[in-house]
Design a protein around this motif. Structure first.
Motif, PDB file in Angstrom:
ATOM      1  N   HIS A  94       0.820  -1.215   0.000  1.00 63.67           N
ATOM      2  CA  HIS A  94       0.000   0.000   0.000  1.00 63.67           C
ATOM      3  C   HIS A  94       0.853   1.264   0.000  1.00 63.67           C
ATOM      4  N   GLU A  95       2.102   1.164   0.460  1.00 66.65           N
ATOM      5  CA  GLU A  95       2.993   2.329   0.420  1.00 66.65           C
ATOM      6  C   GLU A  95       3.672   2.447  -0.941  1.00 66.65           C
ATOM      7  N   ARG A 135      -5.829  -0.228  -4.923  1.00 65.14           N
ATOM      8  CA  ARG A 135      -6.635  -0.933  -3.929  1.00 65.14           C
ATOM      9  C   ARG A 135      -5.906  -2.216  -3.565  1.00 65.14           C
ATOM     10  N   ASN A 179      -7.542   2.762   0.905  1.00 70.05           N
ATOM     11  CA  ASN A 179      -7.675   1.799  -0.189  1.00 70.05           C
ATOM     12  C   ASN A 179      -7.124   0.419   0.154  1.00 70.05           C
ATOM     13  N   ALA A 180      -6.620   0.251   1.389  1.00 76.35           N
ATOM     14  CA  ALA A 180      -6.008  -1.012   1.784  1.00 76.35           C
ATOM     15  C   ALA A 180      -6.792  -1.654   2.922  1.00 76.35           C
ATOM     16  N   THR A 181      -6.978  -2.961   2.826  1.00 77.48           N
ATOM     17  CA  THR A 181      -7.743  -3.725   3.800  1.00 77.48           C
ATOM     18  C   THR A 181      -6.962  -4.987   4.156  1.00 77.48           C
ATOM     19  N   SER A 205      -1.893  -5.155  11.181  1.00 76.56           N
ATOM     20  CA  SER A 205      -2.174  -4.592   9.861  1.00 76.56           C
ATOM     21  C   SER A 205      -3.292  -3.563   9.930  1.00 76.56           C
ATOM     22  N   GLU A 243      -1.797  -0.417  11.129  1.00 77.52           N
ATOM     23  CA  GLU A 243      -0.938   0.173  10.110  1.00 77.52           C
ATOM     24  C   GLU A 243      -1.742   0.774   8.965  1.00 77.52           C
ATOM     25  N   LEU A 244      -2.889   0.173   8.661  1.00 78.11           N
ATOM     26  CA  LEU A 244      -3.670   0.585   7.497  1.00 78.11           C
ATOM     27  C   LEU A 244      -4.766   1.592   7.833  1.00 78.11           C
ATOM     28  N   ASP A 291      -4.782   4.672   8.159  1.00 75.94           N
ATOM     29  CA  ASP A 291      -4.740   5.874   7.323  1.00 75.94           C
ATOM     30  C   ASP A 291      -4.556   5.547   5.849  1.00 75.94           C
ATOM     31  N   ALA A 292      -4.847   4.317   5.478  1.00 71.14           N
ATOM     32  CA  ALA A 292      -4.727   3.892   4.074  1.00 71.14           C
ATOM     33  C   ALA A 292      -6.100   3.419   3.609  1.00 71.14           C
ATOM     34  N   PRO A 296       0.439   3.704  -3.570  1.00 67.84           N
ATOM     35  CA  PRO A 296      -0.534   4.338  -2.677  1.00 67.84           C
ATOM     36  C   PRO A 296      -1.905   4.570  -3.296  1.00 67.84           C
TER      37      PRO A 296
END
Length: 250
Positions: free
Chosen positions: A82-83, A89, A112-114, A103, A106-107, A109-110, A86
């Protein structure tokens, strides 16, 4: 949901320790230190594997891939999918609850990432979860990095996943091997068997067989640092302990 067992080492947390992470327990660290005594280059191999992940993801993005399914994703520390992509998906899947719990943090603030708890051998459940997050009618970057050597019979799950993804998708694999250190093979096998996560290292021909039916991208099945390196590989590539390959579905 599977229970977190802090008394048994788990590959995701061992890998995290080898990468210098902090999401691991004492048994994970003890196993990793035993492994390092047998294979002193294991920490370097983990970093080379993570560097390959970044190159493979960038390769997919450059080819127009905007979504990734990362099976056996472990703990998404610095430089993960995801980094590296960015805007893409991403669905991370791992069978370790602590890896998924970390996870999710960590995710946060992301958007589009699950991350979901799942075992790549349970293809129906994983594909159902993937269909909720990804559009499987469009190309996907399917990532199986440093995980298939923990799968006794990987061909059927691989067939299910490659059948499910759209033409134009890419499969990236890294796989542990004893080719670079055949004298250490039995020690490594005994160590992993004692941890409850038995491993099956495969040779170059066996790794090539995993992508049979797909179009293998140059340079083919090579030591991890030799797959389209950003700069010339230093040292002996065989010390990566791992083969890498990227292949395309047509």
């Amino acid at each position: 949901m599977a229970e977190i067992d802090p008394d048994r080492p788990h590959p995701a947390r061992i890998y995290d320790y080898l990468l210098g992470g902090a999401c691991n327990f004492a048994p994970d660290r003890a196993f990793a230190e035993q492994f390092l005594r047998v294979m002193p280059g294991a920490a370097d191999a983990a970093r080379l594997n993570r560097a390959f992940l970044r190159r493979a993801v960038r390769f997919g993005v450059d080819a127009g891939v905007t979504q990734f399914l990362d099976l056996g994703s472990g703990i998404p520390t610095v430089g993960n999918v995801h980094e590296t992509a960015p805007g893409a998906r991403v669905l991370h899947v791992d069978n370790d609850p602590i890896a998924i719990a970390h996870s999710e943090i960590e995710l946060a603030d992301a958007p589009n990432a699950t991350a979901v708890l799942g075992d790549l051998r349970d293809t129906d459940a994983v594909l159902a979860a993937a269909a909720e997050v990804l559009d499987l009618t469009r190309p996907v970057g399917l990532l199986m990095l440093a995980v298939l050597h923990f799968v006794d019979e990987p061909h059927e799950p691989l067939r299910r996943y490659t059948d499910a993804i759209a033409p134009g998708s890419y499969l990236a694999i890294t796989h542990g091997t004893a080719d670079g250190a055949p004298d250490k093979r039995e020690d490594v096998l005994r160590l992993y068997a004692s941890s409850g996560s038995p491993a099956t290292p495969r040779d170059r021909a066996q790794v090539a067989d995993l992508v049979d039916g797909l179009v293998v991208e140059p340079p083919g099945v090579v030591w991890t640092p030799l797959w389209r390196p950003d700069e010339p590989a230093a040292g002996n590539p065989a010390q990566s302990l791992t083969y890498a390959v990227v292949a395309r579905k047509v």
